[in-house]
Design an enzyme around this catalytic site. Sequence first.
Site, PDB file in Angstrom:
ATOM      1  NE  ARG A  21      -1.987  -1.363   3.553  1.00 10.89           N
ATOM      2  CZ  ARG A  21      -2.304  -1.060   4.814  1.00 10.89           C
ATOM      3  NH1 ARG A  21      -3.457  -0.494   5.087  1.00 10.89           N
ATOM      4  NH2 ARG A  21      -1.484  -1.320   5.794  1.00 10.89           N
ATOM      5  CG  ASN A  40      -3.770  -4.530   3.702  1.00 11.01           C
ATOM      6  OD1 ASN A  40      -3.283  -4.514   2.587  1.00 11.01           O
ATOM      7  ND2 ASN A  40      -3.037  -4.462   4.794  1.00 11.01           N
TER       8      ASN A  40
END
Length: 93
Positions: A21, A40
Amino acid sequence: MNENVRLTAWVRGHVQGVGFRWFTRENALRIGALAGFASNLSDGRVQIVAEGPREGCELLLDWLRTGDTPGRVDGVTEIWGDPRGVYDGFEIR
């Protein structure tokens, strides 16, 4: 014409717990003019939503598929839509 679009992508593989990320955010900021988030999911995937010029979103999608990403990308599924304009910057969720 480089109209603004909304890209939603789901990345599967070994993409959680590896900085995926963070690198996605850094790449979105490097491309520029993109707003959205990387998050996530409980099933092990990472979801990315990016809004901005189509060319920038396509660059981000290409990086997700073939770039030097952390972890291991087994596949990317994406959908395209109209931007909603609700994001301020690009964040990690």
